[in-house]
Design a protein around this motif. Structure first.
Motif, PDB file in Angstrom:
ATOM      1  N   GLN A 123      -7.560   0.406   0.102  1.00 38.70           N
ATOM      2  CA  GLN A 123      -7.747  -0.894   0.745  1.00 38.70           C
ATOM      3  C   GLN A 123      -8.943  -0.847   1.692  1.00 38.70           C
ATOM      4  O   GLN A 123      -9.734  -1.774   1.769  1.00 38.70           O
ATOM      5  N   ASP A 169      -5.980  -1.455  -4.608  1.00 34.58           N
ATOM      6  CA  ASP A 169      -5.410  -2.026  -3.395  1.00 34.58           C
ATOM      7  C   ASP A 169      -6.359  -3.094  -2.860  1.00 34.58           C
ATOM      8  O   ASP A 169      -7.362  -2.786  -2.242  1.00 34.58           O
ATOM      9  N   GLU A 170      -6.018  -4.336  -3.135  1.00 34.53           N
ATOM     10  CA  GLU A 170      -6.803  -5.486  -2.685  1.00 34.53           C
ATOM     11  C   GLU A 170      -8.281  -5.365  -3.042  1.00 34.53           C
ATOM     12  O   GLU A 170      -9.137  -5.256  -2.162  1.00 34.53           O
ATOM     13  N   SER A 191       0.836  -1.208   0.000  1.00 33.76           N
ATOM     14  CA  SER A 191       0.000   0.000   0.000  1.00 33.76           C
ATOM     15  C   SER A 191       0.867   1.253   0.000  1.00 33.76           C
ATOM     16  O   SER A 191       0.540   2.241  -0.673  1.00 33.76           O
TER      17      SER A 191
HETATM   18 MG   LIG Z   1      -2.114  -2.749   2.154  1.00 38.44          MG
END
Ligand SMILES: [Mg+2]
Ligand SMILES: Nc1ncnc2c1ncn2[C@@H]1O[C@H](COP(=O)(O)OP(=O)(O)OP(=O)(O)O)[C@@H](O)[C@H]1O
Lengths: 258, 293
Positions: free
Chosen positions: A104, A182-183, A60
């Motif tokens: 995220q 992010d994810e 991140s």
């Molecule tokens: Mg992360």
């Protein structure tokens, strides 16, 4: 002494070789620890680059440095040939309009409804749209993430997975040229994960976006990756095609692909 | 910002290594070392933290001023915030305003009766309401209600990365979130003060009528015949300062909140404490200045 040349990995065939992001020797630490020690990577035009890495390995942090939410301690980041660190506020604002960033945590605006959440970037990035065009656009992306019925809900009324999908919608609604996910599939059920993965691919094809996708979800990586990078210990541990990763004998890599 | 400050802190701390070499003692020509206690270092660190905090605040205010007078003012958000500030505090201010006047009238009446000066009651109550009670009590209530609200809201936006999200939507969060809130507080709190003053006078009329008998019109005209420009003007000016301070402190505490959820509570709490304290201090200064005029 024989110096073996490390083969550079060619991106997927459909891509032109132009780099949209080039990171050289990036270093970033915080008070207590050095998170990224020396990271160099490129993102080529039109490709999906999957970034793997243990929790806390600084994935991140890496993409936050790209949009300069964090300032690197050292090294250079060029996006579309412009050095991010040397941009002034206006220049940075212009650059950020071209980049979509999926947080995220989702980072939905708590005080706004879903509709207002989606309107917010649209109004600020695409200033010449009419209200009708905005409404159409919002309906379209909500349909894409399968949440048309959530239009007038507040974020607090949504489930975790729904929030994730709304924030994905908020990111893609402005058709950015680069996407930083992010994810995107963490915390989603397998069916929805698959839908999100194909949505990512669809966005890539439709708008010719180049994307960095951070994920732990190997299924998502399989579905979307043109190329994979693994971060470990603040450096790029391995880079290559997904198949190369899956065949790898390295213990660390194997543990990801169990 | 404060992370950078921490780095500086640490580099300074490194220079003061805990062991300081002392000039060799003549009698026993051995080199001696003395150890500074942990407490000394805590104190040095505290002093540095305080100074960097002060510097942070000044930087924040400079940046804010610059952004306030730059182009693209977020007018819609400003109006929304004005509404929020007014709306949130209104019920509380209404109740306190009335009670303030009521209590003041009931309390002063016996003393005035004693001196045979009941007719002074409206003027006296009005002056103390407008000069002092109205502004200060309203400001303190707003510090609790609005300052803490801003601290908590911005703090949680910070913690959940909403402020970062604004930034990547190429929106300047200082302009969008902070300038609008500070201006809204600066503008609305004086209005709330006037409103509280008004209700306070109504309350004091009610208070005077518990034992006496005076029509509202008479009470009101008696009250206002006593009030001069010099009672009114400084109070309004100081209310603007109260508003600005409440907005500034609330926003500063929220915007500079740390990363964990617990920092939201800390931001809200310290916003209230600091802005109440500053309100009292500003009041003191304002009284001194008006006194000189
Ligand atoms: Mg992360
Ligand atoms: N703003 C910050 N201030 C201080 N430390 C930070 C900050 N952001 C990240 N870190 C630290 O940097 C390290 C890497 O964080 P990062 O969020 O990049 O991990 P990650 O690879 O994304 O992990 P995950 O997969 O769990 O999301 C962590 O140890 C974290 O504590």
């Amino acid at each position: 002494m024989i110096v073996t040349q490390i083969p550079t990995i060619a991106p997927a065939k459909t891509n032109s070789d132009k780099q949209v992001i080039e990171i050289n020797n990036l270093r970033k630490g915080f008070d207590q620890q050095e998170v990224l020690k020396n990271v160099s990577l490129q993102l080529f035009n039109g490709e999906n680059l999957v970034v793997l890495g243990k929790s806390g390995s600084g994935k991140s942090v890496l993409i936050k440095c790209i949009v300069r939410l964090l300032n690197p301690d050292d090294g250079t980041i060029d996006v579309f040939g412009e050095n991010v660190s040397s941009l002034n506020r206006d220049g940075l604002g212009e650059l950020r309009k071209k980049i979509g960033f999926l947080f995220q945590s989702g980072a939905l605006y708590d005080s706004m409804t879903v509709k207002q959440n989606l309107e917010f970037p649209l109004r600020r990035i695409k200033k010449d749209l009419t209200q009708k065009e905005i409404d159409e656009k919002i309906n379209e992306v909500l349909e894409n993430v399968g949440l048309s019925e959530a239009l007038d809900k507040m974020p607090s009324q949504l489930s975790g997975g729904m929030r994730k999908r709304i924030s994905l919608a908020r990111t893609i609604v402005v058709d950015p040229m680069i996407m930083l996910y992010d994810e995107p599939t963490t915390g989603l059920d397998p069916v929805t994960s698959d839908e999100i993965s194909s949505l990512i691919n669809e966005v890539q094809k439709k708008y010719k976006t180049s994307s960095i996708i951070i994920t732990h979800d190997i299924e998502c990586a399989r579905a979307t990756a043109n190329r994979v990078i693994m971060l470990h210990d603040g450096e790029v541990y391995q880079e290559g095609k997904l198949e190369e990763f899956e065949k790898s004998a390295d213990a660390l890599i194997k543990s990801f692909f169990k | 910002m404060s992370r950078k400050a921490n780095d500086i802190n640490r580099s300074i701390m490194k220079k003061y290594t805990p062991v300081i070499k002392v000039i060799p003692n003549l009698r026993n020509a051995k080199k001696q070392t003395i150890k500074l206690s942990e407490k000394t270092f805590e104190k040095i660190e505290k002093a540095h933290n305080f100074l960097t905090d002060v510097a942070d605040v000044f930087l924040f205010i400079t940046r804010l001023t610059k952004e306030t007078f730059s182009r693209d003012f977020e007018f819609r958000e400003f109006l929304r915030q004005c509404f929020q500030v007014g709306y949130k505090a209104l019920p509380l201010i209404s109740v306190t305003g009335i009670i303030m006047g009521l209590v003041l009238a009931i309390q002063s009446r016996p003393a005035l009766v004693h001196f045979g000066a009941v007719s002074m009651l409206p003027g006296m109550v009005a002056i103390s309401l407008i000069r002092e009670m109205g502004p200060v009590i309203t400001a303190l209530i707003c510090a609790g209600k609005i300052g803490s609200g801003m601290g908590a809201e911005l703090g949680s936006m910070k913690v959940t990365e909403q402020i970062d999200a604004m930034e990547v939507s190429s929106t300047n969060p200082i302009k969008f979130l902070i300038v609008t809130r500070v201006l809204a507080a600066t503008l609305m709190i004086p209005l709330l003060v006037l409103y509280a003053d008004g209700l306070g006078i109504v309350g004091s009329w009610a208070g005077a009528n518990i034992k006496g008998d005076v029509t509202f019109v008479l009470f009101f005209s008696q009250a206002f015949s006593q009030i001069q420009f010099i009672d009114f003007f400084p109070a309004v000016i100081k209310s603007f300062f109260f508003g600005a301070v409440i907005g500034l402190v609330g926003c500063y505490k929220g915007y500079t909140a740390g990363r964990g959820t617990e920092s939201v509570g800390i931001a809200a709490n310290s916003a209230v404490v600091l802005s109440s304290l500053l309100v009292i201090i500003i009041d003191l200064i304002a009284v001194q200045i008006t006194d000189m005029i």
